[in-house]
Design a protein around this motif. Structure first.
Motif, PDB file in Angstrom:
ATOM      1  N   MET A 151       0.583  -1.062  -0.149  1.00 22.61           N
ATOM      2  CA  MET A 151      -0.109   0.261  -0.238  1.00 22.61           C
ATOM      3  C   MET A 151       0.963   1.050   0.135  1.00 22.61           C
ATOM      4  SD  MET A 151      -2.894  -1.425   2.376  1.00 22.61           S
ATOM      5  CE  MET A 151      -3.810   0.762   2.445  1.00 22.61           C
ATOM      6  N   LYS A 152       1.766   1.098   1.011  1.00 24.06           N
ATOM      7  CA  LYS A 152       2.538   2.358   0.771  1.00 24.06           C
ATOM      8  C   LYS A 152       3.814   2.832  -0.808  1.00 24.06           C
ATOM      9  CE  LYS A 152       4.831   4.854   3.479  1.00 24.06           C
ATOM     10  NZ  LYS A 152       4.337   5.657   4.886  1.00 24.06           N
ATOM     11  N   ALA A 153       4.049   1.294  -1.204  1.00 18.25           N
ATOM     12  CA  ALA A 153       4.981   1.075  -2.295  1.00 18.25           C
ATOM     13  C   ALA A 153       3.848   2.371  -3.211  1.00 18.25           C
ATOM     14  CB  ALA A 153       5.021  -0.261  -2.515  1.00 18.25           C
ATOM     15  N   ALA A 154       2.608   2.245  -3.287  1.00 20.44           N
ATOM     16  CA  ALA A 154       2.282   2.249  -4.274  1.00 20.44           C
ATOM     17  C   ALA A 154       1.086   3.526  -4.012  1.00 20.44           C
ATOM     18  CB  ALA A 154      -0.071   1.596  -4.572  1.00 20.44           C
ATOM     19  N   GLY A 155       1.400   4.278  -2.985  1.00 18.74           N
ATOM     20  CA  GLY A 155       1.190   6.045  -2.292  1.00 18.74           C
ATOM     21  C   GLY A 155       0.243   5.865  -1.574  1.00 18.74           C
ATOM     22  N   TYR A 156      -0.532   5.258  -1.220  1.00 17.39           N
ATOM     23  CA  TYR A 156      -1.461   5.010  -0.050  1.00 17.39           C
ATOM     24  C   TYR A 156      -0.351   6.110   1.040  1.00 17.39           C
ATOM     25  CZ  TYR A 156      -4.528   2.657  -2.939  1.00 17.39           C
ATOM     26  OH  TYR A 156      -4.740   2.208  -4.099  1.00 17.39           O
ATOM     27  N   ASP A 157      -1.862   6.398   1.954  1.00 22.08           N
ATOM     28  CA  ASP A 157      -0.787   7.155   2.735  1.00 22.08           C
ATOM     29  C   ASP A 157      -1.737   6.758   4.490  1.00 22.08           C
ATOM     30  OD1 ASP A 157      -1.810  10.423   1.929  1.00 22.08           O
ATOM     31  OD2 ASP A 157       0.230   9.581   1.124  1.00 22.08           O
ATOM     32  N   GLY A 158      -2.414   6.541   4.542  1.00 20.20           N
ATOM     33  CA  GLY A 158      -3.202   5.572   5.494  1.00 20.20           C
ATOM     34  C   GLY A 158      -4.357   4.505   5.475  1.00 20.20           C
ATOM     35  N   LEU A 166      -9.916   2.624 -10.376  1.00 24.59           N
ATOM     36  CA  LEU A 166     -10.688   3.937 -10.469  1.00 24.59           C
ATOM     37  C   LEU A 166      -9.573   4.105 -11.880  1.00 24.59           C
ATOM     38  CD1 LEU A 166      -9.693   5.326  -7.178  1.00 24.59           C
ATOM     39  CD2 LEU A 166     -11.760   4.689  -7.975  1.00 24.59           C
ATOM     40  N   GLY A 167     -11.301   4.663 -12.521  1.00 26.53           N
ATOM     41  CA  GLY A 167     -10.634   5.262 -13.835  1.00 26.53           C
ATOM     42  C   GLY A 167     -11.304   4.072 -15.016  1.00 26.53           C
ATOM     43  N   TYR A 168     -11.550   2.682 -14.925  1.00 23.75           N
ATOM     44  CA  TYR A 168     -11.735   2.219 -15.953  1.00 23.75           C
ATOM     45  C   TYR A 168     -12.992   1.868 -15.580  1.00 23.75           C
ATOM     46  CZ  TYR A 168      -6.660   0.856 -15.663  1.00 23.75           C
ATOM     47  OH  TYR A 168      -5.121   0.606 -15.595  1.00 23.75           O
ATOM     48  N   GLY A 169     -13.957   2.714 -15.154  1.00 23.92           N
ATOM     49  CA  GLY A 169     -15.079   2.792 -15.284  1.00 23.92           C
ATOM     50  C   GLY A 169     -15.868   3.433 -15.518  1.00 23.92           C
ATOM     51  N   SER A 170     -17.694   3.331 -15.234  1.00 21.53           N
ATOM     52  CA  SER A 170     -18.245   4.362 -15.965  1.00 21.53           C
ATOM     53  C   SER A 170     -18.625   5.671 -14.902  1.00 21.53           C
ATOM     54  CB  SER A 170     -18.881   4.286 -16.786  1.00 21.53           C
ATOM     55  OG  SER A 170     -20.266   3.517 -15.139  1.00 21.53           O
ATOM     56  N   MET A 171     -17.307   5.921 -13.437  1.00 17.24           N
ATOM     57  CA  MET A 171     -18.357   6.983 -12.754  1.00 17.24           C
ATOM     58  C   MET A 171     -17.566   8.721 -12.893  1.00 17.24           C
ATOM     59  SD  MET A 171     -19.928   6.165  -9.948  1.00 17.24           S
ATOM     60  CE  MET A 171     -19.223   6.707  -8.436  1.00 17.24           C
ATOM     61  N   LEU A 222      -5.527   7.835  -7.798  1.00 16.50           N
ATOM     62  CA  LEU A 222      -5.247   8.480  -7.035  1.00 16.50           C
ATOM     63  C   LEU A 222      -3.849   9.292  -6.751  1.00 16.50           C
ATOM     64  CD1 LEU A 222      -6.707   5.836  -4.123  1.00 16.50           C
ATOM     65  CD2 LEU A 222      -7.834   8.336  -5.128  1.00 16.50           C
ATOM     66  N   ASN A 223      -3.206   8.903  -7.129  1.00 16.20           N
ATOM     67  CA  ASN A 223      -2.009   9.715  -7.492  1.00 16.20           C
ATOM     68  C   ASN A 223      -1.652  10.786  -8.214  1.00 16.20           C
ATOM     69  OD1 ASN A 223      -0.754   7.911  -4.822  1.00 16.20           O
ATOM     70  ND2 ASN A 223       0.496   6.445  -6.774  1.00 16.20           N
ATOM     71  N   ARG A 256       5.444  14.055  -3.043  1.00 21.03           N
ATOM     72  CA  ARG A 256       4.787  14.863  -4.550  1.00 21.03           C
ATOM     73  C   ARG A 256       5.159  16.166  -4.561  1.00 21.03           C
ATOM     74  NH1 ARG A 256       1.827  10.766  -7.659  1.00 21.03           N
ATOM     75  NH2 ARG A 256       2.547  11.882  -9.181  1.00 21.03           N
ATOM     76  N   ARG A 257       3.926  16.939  -3.803  1.00 14.42           N
ATOM     77  CA  ARG A 257       4.127  18.298  -4.015  1.00 14.42           C
ATOM     78  C   ARG A 257       5.076  18.338  -3.586  1.00 14.42           C
ATOM     79  NH1 ARG A 257      -0.512  17.153  -0.950  1.00 14.42           N
ATOM     80  NH2 ARG A 257       0.644  18.984   0.992  1.00 14.42           N
ATOM     81  N   ASN A 258       6.120  19.081  -3.435  1.00 14.87           N
ATOM     82  CA  ASN A 258       7.608  19.309  -2.992  1.00 14.87           C
ATOM     83  C   ASN A 258       8.500  19.357  -3.753  1.00 14.87           C
ATOM     84  OD1 ASN A 258       6.734  20.533  -0.538  1.00 14.87           O
ATOM     85  ND2 ASN A 258       7.694  19.079   1.064  1.00 14.87           N
TER      86      ASN A 258
END
Length: 291
Positions: free
Chosen positions: A28-35, A232-237, A278-279, A287-289
């Protein structure tokens, strides 16, 4: 920027041992999740009936209830954004559930709906609002915020012009009760999640995100395809518009949760694919820095 998290409920099948849980959270951390968002009944050994019911519903909780979750969370470096609880537990012992939340470093407890409850009954919904207000006041004394998480049943009509969710929003006190909005379940029953976000405004503190579509490819036997959760991004929402709206509201965390239909039947691969969206839309501080 909100914390990017994954709901523990999504990970029951890949957190059955200490080593497996640690490995999953490293990924999860490696993928970019914080929590991570925790479930109260997954932090302790679950009874046979609970396991059977959740498995039958397509949401197996696994065998992780015996793990050292405080230790796991601390070692992972992930922030706990909230703990899901049932209303009965909060009502019986608000001090105990508050202490557990504080143990994980979060000030949010989320009620995840009611079982065997008539959401089409206005008086029942008003009664639920009263219970939430009382529970919220008890938690506030403990320094804890109470949020309510929707599924699709809250969008049942209680009158020709109002649904249960609107009534809950109207009848609950914003000083003690706010909301974790699940846009997937809102869209699943035909409601407009953007309009609901507008209605919630600043009372929307957390966002459960998912996408909705189908994996069926090629010729189909009928012109009707069954839809389900998607990465996320693969559907129609309308995730781009929802993300912009959530950002303008100033939510505290965006939390991924799906229960099935994962790519390669893997919740880990699924959250890795969803992390790309999400990233791209919710940058971490590091990443913002670098921008």
């Amino acid at each position: 920027m909100p914390i990017k998290a994954v709901q523990q409920f999504m990970l029951g099948t890949v957190m059955n041992t200490e080593a497996q849980a640690a490995d999953t959270m490293r990924k999860m951390k490696a993928a970019g999740y914080d929590g991570i968002e925790l479930c109260g009944f997954m932090l302790h050994p679950a009874g046979f009936l609970v396991k059977m019911m959740t498995k039958a519903a397509g949401m197996p909780v696994g065998n992780g209830g015996k793990l050292d979750w405080p230790g796991q969370v601390k070692e992972s470096g992930l922030k706990v954004v909230s703990v899901h609880q049932d209303l009965g537990s909060v009502e019986r012992d608000p001090a105990a559930v508050s202490e557990e939340a504080r143990k994980f470093g979060t000030e949010k407890i989320v009620i995840t709906g009611m079982y065997r409850f008539s959401y089409g009954d206005a008086q029942a919904v008003k009664g639920l609002a009263e219970r939430l207000n009382k529970a919220g006041r008890a938690l506030k004394k403990e320094g804890i915020q109470l949020l309510y998480h929707n599924h699709n049943c809250e969008f049942l009509k209680v009158s020709p012009k109002q649904n249960a969710y609107q009534l809950l929003l109207e009848e609950t006190d914003p000083e003690t009760v706010n909301f974790e909005f699940d846009s997937y379940w809102c869209a699943e029953c035909g409601e407009n999640p953007l309009a609901v976000m507008d209605m919630l405004g600043k009372r929307m503190k957390l966002w459960h995100i998912n996408d909705r579509g189908t994996r069926i490819q090629g010729p189909a036997m009928t012109p009707i395809l069954k839809s389900d959760s998607m990465e996320l991004g693969y559907g129609s929402m309308p995730l781009e518009a929802l993300t912009e709206k959530a950002g303008s509201i100033g939510i505290d965390a965006v939390i991924l949760e799906s229960h099935r239909n994962w790519i390669d039947k893997s919740p880990v691969k699924s959250f890795e694919y969803s992390a790309e969206f999400l990233n791209a839309h919710f940058y971490t501080e590091d990443r913002r820095n670098l921008q």
